[in-house]
Design an enzyme around this catalytic site. Structure first.
Site, short mmCIF file in Angstrom:
data_model
loop_
_atom_site.label_atom_id
_atom_site.label_comp_id
_atom_site.label_asym_id
_atom_site.label_seq_id
_atom_site.Cartn_x
_atom_site.Cartn_y
_atom_site.Cartn_z
N LYS A 248 12.42 -21.42 21.47
CA LYS A 248 13.19 -20.17 21.37
C LYS A 248 14.03 -20.04 22.64
CE LYS A 248 10.62 -18.41 17.87
NZ LYS A 248 11.18 -18.39 16.52
N GLU B 256 16.51 -22.80 18.76
CA GLU B 256 16.91 -21.45 18.36
C GLU B 256 17.39 -20.68 19.58
OE1 GLU B 256 14.32 -19.74 15.02
OE2 GLU B 256 12.90 -20.71 16.36
N ASP C 247 3.68 -22.55 15.05
CA ASP C 247 4.71 -21.84 14.28
C ASP C 247 5.75 -22.80 13.71
OD1 ASP C 247 6.09 -19.43 13.39
OD2 ASP C 247 7.57 -19.84 14.96
N HIS D 230 9.67 -23.16 4.06
CA HIS D 230 11.03 -22.87 3.58
C HIS D 230 12.03 -23.95 3.99
CE1 HIS D 230 11.73 -21.06 7.60
NE2 HIS D 230 13.00 -21.23 7.36
N LYS E 127 3.43 -19.39 4.96
CA LYS E 127 2.86 -19.94 6.19
C LYS E 127 2.56 -18.80 7.16
CE LYS E 127 5.34 -21.04 9.72
NZ LYS E 127 6.21 -20.16 10.50
N HIS F 239 7.37 -27.04 9.71
CA HIS F 239 8.75 -27.48 9.49
C HIS F 239 9.04 -28.84 10.11
CE1 HIS F 239 8.94 -23.42 8.26
NE2 HIS F 239 9.23 -22.87 9.43
N ARG G 186 0.83 -1.21 0.00
CA ARG G 186 0.00 0.00 0.00
C ARG G 186 0.86 1.26 0.00
NH1 ARG G 186 -3.20 -1.85 5.17
NH2 ARG G 186 -1.00 -2.19 5.57
P1 NDP Z 1 5.34 -7.64 7.36
O1 NDP Z 1 4.30 -7.17 8.31
O2 NDP Z 1 6.77 -7.27 7.63
O3 NDP Z 1 5.01 -7.10 5.90
C1 NDP Z 1 3.71 -7.12 5.37
C2 NDP Z 1 3.73 -6.49 4.00
O4 NDP Z 1 2.41 -6.53 3.48
C3 NDP Z 1 4.17 -5.04 3.96
O5 NDP Z 1 4.92 -4.82 2.78
C4 NDP Z 1 2.84 -4.28 3.88
O6 NDP Z 1 3.09 -3.03 3.29
C5 NDP Z 1 2.03 -5.23 3.00
N1 NDP Z 1 0.57 -5.13 3.12
C6 NDP Z 1 -0.17 -5.28 4.26
N2 NDP Z 1 -1.49 -5.15 3.97
C7 NDP Z 1 -1.58 -4.94 2.63
C8 NDP Z 1 -2.67 -4.71 1.73
N3 NDP Z 1 -3.94 -4.70 2.14
N4 NDP Z 1 -2.38 -4.53 0.43
C9 NDP Z 1 -1.08 -4.54 0.00
N5 NDP Z 1 -0.04 -4.73 0.79
C10 NDP Z 1 -0.27 -4.93 2.10
O7 NDP Z 1 5.17 -9.22 7.24
P2 NDP Z 1 6.28 -10.31 6.88
O8 NDP Z 1 7.04 -9.85 5.68
O9 NDP Z 1 7.04 -10.65 8.10
O10 NDP Z 1 5.40 -11.60 6.57
C11 NDP Z 1 4.70 -11.77 5.37
C12 NDP Z 1 4.23 -13.22 5.27
O11 NDP Z 1 5.34 -14.09 5.31
C13 NDP Z 1 3.34 -13.68 6.40
O12 NDP Z 1 2.49 -14.66 5.90
C14 NDP Z 1 4.31 -14.33 7.37
O13 NDP Z 1 3.69 -15.25 8.22
C15 NDP Z 1 5.20 -15.03 6.37
N6 NDP Z 1 6.52 -15.37 6.91
C16 NDP Z 1 7.38 -14.39 7.28
C17 NDP Z 1 8.63 -14.73 7.75
C18 NDP Z 1 9.61 -13.69 8.12
O14 NDP Z 1 10.75 -14.09 8.39
N7 NDP Z 1 9.25 -12.41 8.12
C19 NDP Z 1 9.06 -16.16 7.89
C20 NDP Z 1 8.07 -17.10 7.45
C21 NDP Z 1 6.85 -16.70 6.96
P3 NDP Z 1 2.08 -1.77 3.43
O15 NDP Z 1 1.80 -1.61 4.89
O16 NDP Z 1 2.83 -0.66 2.79
O17 NDP Z 1 0.87 -2.15 2.66
C1 BG6 Z 2 9.79 -19.56 10.73
C2 BG6 Z 2 9.20 -19.31 12.08
O1 BG6 Z 2 8.88 -20.24 9.91
O2 BG6 Z 2 10.96 -20.36 10.88
C3 BG6 Z 2 10.21 -18.63 12.99
O3 BG6 Z 2 8.06 -18.47 11.94
C4 BG6 Z 2 11.49 -19.42 13.06
O4 BG6 Z 2 9.67 -18.47 14.30
C5 BG6 Z 2 11.99 -19.75 11.66
O5 BG6 Z 2 12.46 -18.63 13.74
C6 BG6 Z 2 13.16 -20.71 11.72
O6 BG6 Z 2 13.70 -20.85 10.43
P1 BG6 Z 2 15.25 -21.17 10.23
O7 BG6 Z 2 15.39 -21.28 8.75
O8 BG6 Z 2 15.99 -19.97 10.80
O9 BG6 Z 2 15.53 -22.40 10.98
#
Ligand code: NDP
Ligand code: BG6
Length: 480
Positions: free
Chosen positions: A332, A210, A229, A172, A142, A234, A48
């Site tokens: 953790k 972890e 989680d 992953h 996920k 995994h 957004r």
């Molecule tokens: P974040 O909260 O960091 O990022 C969310 C993103 O979505 C932002 O870019 C936000 O930008 C965008 N967004 C939110 N709502 C909308 C909308 N209505 N339209 C368009 N864009 C939108 O989340 P993560 O990156 O951490 O996680 C994303 C996914 O990946 C989740 O499913 C999470 O569970 C999964 N995941 C994440 C991991 C990680 O290491 N971060 C590991 C494993 C899975 P803006 O606000 O500008 O719209």
């Molecule tokens: C993510 C979990 O899917 O896997 C995290 O949401 C976790 O909580 C991570 O830390 C672990 O991944 P890796 O690759 O670092 O073992």
């Protein structure tokens, strides 16, 4: 069958988020550096946030300077030419209009790096905006739901727009080189398969430890906890790869069919026994890797009964594994980072070397270290050299998988496989739902007995109950 068009666009919804920054953009850069991305592929970021093209490119440059080892300017020049940005609220079709104009009829991958609670709305919006065309693919992150019912609901909303062959559900761990090597270890050697059953194996341990805490991820984590989680996805994937029958080939459905059979054979948890079979913990303050760290409750700033540690015993009710418990443990703020699978073979049926030698005898053990070290080690008994009577010693036969090169990010493999339309390392709908059905049994048993997580000091191996879980069956975790 109609010929597949080469993918022309990869759209990352959530391109300004944490996952894109830490995993997706660096992975795409590395693939480009290795000349593995299709020539014409454009990468379109979307969120957004109202960024223009130049601001997005500058942001990505900044991210890669921090996240990539030795950013090469030549590669960056090529990579930056691929980048576009298109702001959109992806939950509304009208929000996608600009993106639809931008993409035209291009064959596209939509990567949903967004909260899964948005997936249904996003699929509907893509459909209404005319973006869910025949050869487009969708990648889902996920956690796919919070339980079986919510997972089914999300899968059904996605399936209303994208048929299963176009849906790529990420776990992953399946993209990790060492996890894929489990299949090679099992099915490219004749040595192990005849022993890979309840005649020779006493039990299996799977640990994902972890040192990191939950930190500022608690808004997500507090709703899920370690069971949802880590175990639901995994750890069950690792269990399936260890326990599955040999598939006829390494094709996507052959492997996934075998994993599904394992999930179907998992003995359901029932409330009275569940207390004996599972342990929940939550970390208190403590010392990890020499640093004082806060408790989970201090990080969150309020009460919580979410577990940051879980240990449990899983039984697989089939011919191969009857009587062989699988002990799973993840948490953790444990003392070290370690992802490890231990295949513990049975004790010797009879010792011919006399009583003294018996003190030194250890049952054979295959230890598969997935991270941070990547090696496989088989513990074998030997005779100590010398002229005295027979004394035995256990020595590991080790195979290091570390070739000294850069360890690839799991997402590199996964992104490349989506681009090449290879779903083998992605989770099929029935797999994810069967995993949730089993996890729901555990979560229900906890709520039935109102089990609160037991405290453990950060930097320890979890609550005492995790050790008792093993001791009750006369076994011990490898680190004890
Ligand atoms: P974040 O909260 O960091 O990022 C969310 C993103 O979505 C932002 O870019 C936000 O930008 C965008 N967004 C939110 N709502 C909308 C909308 N209505 N339209 C368009 N864009 C939108 O989340 P993560 O990156 O951490 O996680 C994303 C996914 O990946 C989740 O499913 C999470 O569970 C999964 N995941 C994440 C991991 C990680 O290491 N971060 C590991 C494993 C899975 P803006 O606000 O500008 O719209
Ligand atoms: C993510 C979990 O899917 O896997 C995290 O949401 C976790 O909580 C991570 O830390 C672990 O991944 P890796 O690759 O670092 O073992």
């Amino acid at each position: 069958m109609a010929e597949q068009r080469t993918i022309e666009r990869l759209v990352i919804f959530g391109a300004t988020g944490d996952l894109a920054e830490r995993m997706l953009l660096p992975s795409l850069y590395y693939l480009d550096a290795d000349k593995l991305l299709p020539d014409g592929l454009r990468i379109v970021g979307s969120a957004r946030s109202k960024l223009d093209h130049d601001a997005f490119v500058a942001k990505v440059h900044d991210v890669l300077k921090r996240r990539v080892e030795g950013l090469a300017e030549g590669v960056w020049d090529r990579f930056s030419q691929r980048l576009d940005y298109c702001p959109a609220d992806v939950t509304r079709a009208e929000g996608l209009k600009q993106l639809a104009d931008h993409l035209g009829a291009a064959s596209t991958i939509f990567y949903l790096a967004l909260s899964p609670s948005l997936y249904g709305d996003v699929c509907r919006a893509l459909d209404e905006a005319g973006l869910a065309c025949g050869d487009c693919r969708i990648v889902l992150e996920k956690p796919l739901g919070h339980d079986l019912a919510s997972s089914r609901a999300i899968n059904a909303e996605v399936a209303a727009v994208f048929e299963e062959r176009r849906v790529f559900r990420v776990d992953h761990y399946l993209g990790k080189e060492t996890v894929q090597n489990l299949l090679a270890l099992r099915f490219a050697n004749t040595l192990f398969e005849p022993l890979w059953n309840n005649l020779a194996i006493d039990h299996v341990q799977i640990t994902v430890a972890e040192t990191e805490g939950v930190g500022d991820r608690w808004p997500y984590y507090d709703e899920y906890g370690a069971l949802r989680d880590m175990v639901q996805n995994h750890m069950l994937q690792l269990l399936c790869l260890v326990a599955m029958e040999p598939p006829p080939d390494a094709g996507a459905d052959s492997v996934r069919d075998e994993k599904v059979k394992v999930l179907k054979s998992l003995k359901p948890f029932a409330a009275p026994a569940a207390q004996q079979l599972s342990v929940r913990g939550q970390y208190k303050a403590g010392v990890v890797e020499g640093k004082q760290v806060k408790s989970y409750l201090e990080e969150k700033g309020s009460e919580s009964s979410t577990e940051t540690f879980v240990a449990l015993r899983a039984d697989i009710d089939n011919w191969r594994w009857a009587g062989v418990p699988f002990f799973l443990r993840t948490g953790k703020r444990l003392p070290e980072r370690r992802t490890q699978i231990v295949i513990q073979f049975k004790a010797l049926p009879h010792l011919i070397f006399g009583e003294r030698a018996g003190d030194d005898v250890v049952a054979n053990r295959l230890v598969i270290d997935l991270q941070p070290d990547e090696d496989i080690s088989l513990l074998l008994m030997n005779r100590r050299p010398g002229l005295a009577g027979t004394r035995l010693q256990a020595l590991p036969l080790s195979l290091s998988l570390d070739d000294g090169g850069r360890r690839r990010i799991a997402y590199e493999r996964l992104l490349l496989d989506v681009i090449h339309d290879n779903p083998a390392l992605f989770v099929r709908r029935d797999e994810v739902e069967l995993a949730w059905a089993w996890i729901d049994g555990i979560a229900d048993s906890w709520s039935d007995v109102a089990a609160q997580p037991k405290p453990y000091a950060a930097g320890s191996w979890g609550p005492a109950g995790a050790f008792a879980l093993m001791e009750r069956s006369g076994r011990a975790w490898l680190d004890e």
